[in-house]
Design a protein around this motif. Structure first.
Motif, short mmCIF file in Angstrom:
data_model
loop_
_atom_site.label_atom_id
_atom_site.label_comp_id
_atom_site.label_asym_id
_atom_site.label_seq_id
_atom_site.Cartn_x
_atom_site.Cartn_y
_atom_site.Cartn_z
N HIS A 120 0.83 -1.21 0.00
CA HIS A 120 0.00 0.00 0.00
C HIS A 120 0.86 1.25 0.00
N ALA A 121 0.58 2.17 -0.94
CA ALA A 121 1.27 3.45 -1.05
C ALA A 121 0.47 4.52 -0.32
N SER A 122 1.02 5.05 0.77
CA SER A 122 0.33 6.03 1.61
C SER A 122 0.80 7.43 1.27
N HIS A 123 0.00 8.15 0.48
CA HIS A 123 0.38 9.51 0.07
C HIS A 123 0.39 10.49 1.22
N GLU A 124 -0.32 10.17 2.31
CA GLU A 124 -0.38 11.09 3.43
C GLU A 124 0.92 11.13 4.22
N GLN A 125 1.81 10.18 3.97
CA GLN A 125 3.00 10.04 4.80
C GLN A 125 4.31 10.22 4.05
N ILE A 126 4.29 10.06 2.74
CA ILE A 126 5.54 9.95 1.99
C ILE A 126 5.45 10.85 0.76
N PRO A 127 6.47 11.66 0.47
CA PRO A 127 6.46 12.48 -0.74
C PRO A 127 6.32 11.61 -1.99
N PRO A 128 5.61 12.08 -3.00
CA PRO A 128 5.35 11.24 -4.17
C PRO A 128 6.61 10.79 -4.90
N SER A 129 7.66 11.59 -4.88
CA SER A 129 8.89 11.17 -5.55
C SER A 129 9.50 9.95 -4.86
N ARG A 130 9.49 9.95 -3.52
CA ARG A 130 10.03 8.80 -2.80
C ARG A 130 9.07 7.62 -2.87
N LEU A 131 7.78 7.91 -2.88
CA LEU A 131 6.79 6.85 -3.01
C LEU A 131 6.93 6.14 -4.36
N HIS B 169 10.48 -0.56 -5.83
CA HIS B 169 11.19 -1.51 -4.97
C HIS B 169 10.25 -2.60 -4.47
N ALA B 170 8.99 -2.24 -4.20
CA ALA B 170 8.02 -3.24 -3.78
C ALA B 170 7.86 -4.33 -4.84
N GLU B 171 7.77 -3.93 -6.09
CA GLU B 171 7.68 -4.93 -7.16
C GLU B 171 8.96 -5.74 -7.24
N ASP B 172 10.10 -5.10 -7.11
CA ASP B 172 11.39 -5.79 -7.22
C ASP B 172 11.56 -6.88 -6.16
N VAL B 173 11.05 -6.64 -4.93
CA VAL B 173 11.26 -7.62 -3.86
C VAL B 173 10.18 -8.70 -3.85
N GLY B 174 9.16 -8.59 -4.70
CA GLY B 174 8.23 -9.69 -4.83
C GLY B 174 6.77 -9.42 -4.53
N PHE B 175 6.42 -8.18 -4.16
CA PHE B 175 5.00 -7.88 -4.02
C PHE B 175 4.32 -8.01 -5.38
N GLN B 176 3.08 -8.48 -5.38
CA GLN B 176 2.39 -8.83 -6.62
C GLN B 176 1.48 -7.73 -7.14
N ALA B 177 1.26 -6.68 -6.35
CA ALA B 177 0.35 -5.60 -6.74
C ALA B 177 0.59 -4.44 -5.79
N ALA B 178 -0.06 -3.32 -6.07
CA ALA B 178 0.01 -2.16 -5.17
C ALA B 178 -1.35 -1.51 -5.08
N TRP B 179 -1.55 -0.81 -3.99
CA TRP B 179 -2.77 -0.03 -3.78
C TRP B 179 -2.37 1.37 -3.37
N SER B 180 -3.18 2.36 -3.73
CA SER B 180 -2.86 3.76 -3.46
C SER B 180 -4.00 4.44 -2.72
N ARG C 244 5.07 -3.11 -13.54
CA ARG C 244 4.32 -4.00 -14.43
C ARG C 244 3.12 -4.64 -13.74
N PHE C 245 3.04 -4.53 -12.41
CA PHE C 245 1.98 -5.24 -11.70
C PHE C 245 0.69 -4.42 -11.63
N PRO C 246 -0.43 -5.04 -11.19
CA PRO C 246 -1.69 -4.31 -11.04
C PRO C 246 -1.60 -3.25 -9.95
N VAL C 247 -2.34 -2.17 -10.13
CA VAL C 247 -2.37 -1.07 -9.17
C VAL C 247 -3.82 -0.64 -8.96
N GLY C 248 -4.18 -0.37 -7.71
CA GLY C 248 -5.52 0.10 -7.40
C GLY C 248 -5.47 1.42 -6.66
#
Length: 320
Positions: A7-18, A24-35, A64-68
């Motif tokens: 999960h990408a938390s925009h309230e906590q992390i600047p978008p450039s670092r996010l 990196h989340a995809e690189d280490v093996g997470f299969q998807a992301a949520w925003s 390359r993975f799904p994003v919500g």
């Protein structure tokens, strides 16, 4: 086993670092992301709130993975603008986008200066928005007058297939209602009995066979005391049940409401541990409840060590 996403938390992390974090989340093996999609953070300590749709275009181009993404049409977003935003992303990145539609929170919606409706009215407004968005994604010209107004709107850029439109819900009653219209459901970690009722009611309301996703707030650090400190620092303003969490307007009001939250109180809403094995067990417990997708949100502002730890110790064990 379920899809395990980050999960990408925009309230906590600047978008450039996010952006670097999601790669990196995809690189280490997470299969998807949520925003998330907020106009303001929950506290001044969190201190960020980038525009989710700007970030999503960059994030999906770099992965390359799904994003919500969560979206609350009807007040801050006109439903035609929500439809145009998701249609454009879905055209550029086919079959990768999901959108969870909800009724919103006053902390984000008050910026329009419009009155904050009662929950029943917000539910009715959301249903109208869903129908408008679906019609626009189907290529129709839409005119609608009700709780929202649309005049001869048409999307000229459309994806080959529209994205999934899920519902957000934290109660069994809302989940049952969402089963009538949503193509899936996303909720947050709660006691097991509550989650079981929520899943059952969504299916009974018309959601049988539709995907169900879970967002899990967690805090990990090599030392458990440090993990608890991070949770209390960053997430103590996020513990309040509805309707309080829906109706506060500013980070200052959330801070005031959280004045008496103790570190020990965090365990009710945030999974706190140093041992990765405990997170493996928690994810497996969620899978046993019937969740098809599980999105892990480390509530700290620094994500890389968490991502590395979970990529090495949690994701392989869950997959096994």
């Amino acid at each position: 086993m379920p899809i395990v996403g980050w999960h990408a938390s925009h309230e906590q992390i600047p978008p450039s670092r996010l952006l670097a974090d999601v790669q990196h989340a995809e690189d280490v093996g997470f299969q998807a992301a949520w925003s998330s999609d907020h106009f303001s953070p929950w506290s001044e300590r969190q201190g960020e709130s980038g525009f989710a749709f700007s970030w999503l275009g960059a994030a999906m181009a770099r992965t390359r993975f799904p994003v919500g993404v969560v979206n609350a049409p009807g007040q801050r977003y006109h439903p035609a603008i929500s439809a145009q935003a998701v249609a454009t992303l879905a055209e550029m990145f086919p079959d990768r986008l999901s959108v969870a539609l909800g009724t919103g929170e006053f902390s984000n919606e008050h910026i329009t200066g419009e009155p904050w409706p009662h929950k029943d009215v917000r539910n009715a407004r959301l249903r109208e928005c869903v129908e408008v968005i679906r019609a626009l994604l189907a290529g129709e010209e839409v005119t609608h007058h009700g709780l929202v107004h649309v005049d001869r709107a048409r999307l000229w850029t459309l994806p080959a297939r529209p994205p999934r439109l899920l519902a957000t819900a934290v109660s069994a009653a809302t989940a049952r209602w969402a089963g009538e219209w949503a193509e899936g459901l996303i909720t947050i970690w709660q006691p097991e009995d509550t989650l079981r009722r929520l899943v059952d009611d969504f299916r009974a309301g018309g959601g049988e066979g539709k995907p169900i996703a879970l967002q899990v707030h967690l805090s990990w650090a090599p030392d458990e005391d440090e993990a608890l400190r991070i949770a209390h620092d960053q997430w103590r303003t996020n513990l309040f049940e509805a309707p309080l969490c829906w109706d506060l307007a500013t980070p200052e009001q959330f801070e005031q409401a959280a004045r008496h939250v103790r570190p020990a109180d965090m365990h009710g809403s945030v999974l706190v541990a140093a041992d990765p094995k405990r997170f493996v067990d928690w994810v497996n417990d969620a899978a046993d409840l019937g969740f098809d997708e599980i999105y892990l949100h480390h509530v700290g502002q620094e994500q890389r060590a968490f991502l590395d730890c979970f990529g090495e110790h949690v994701l392989p064990e869950v997959a096994a």
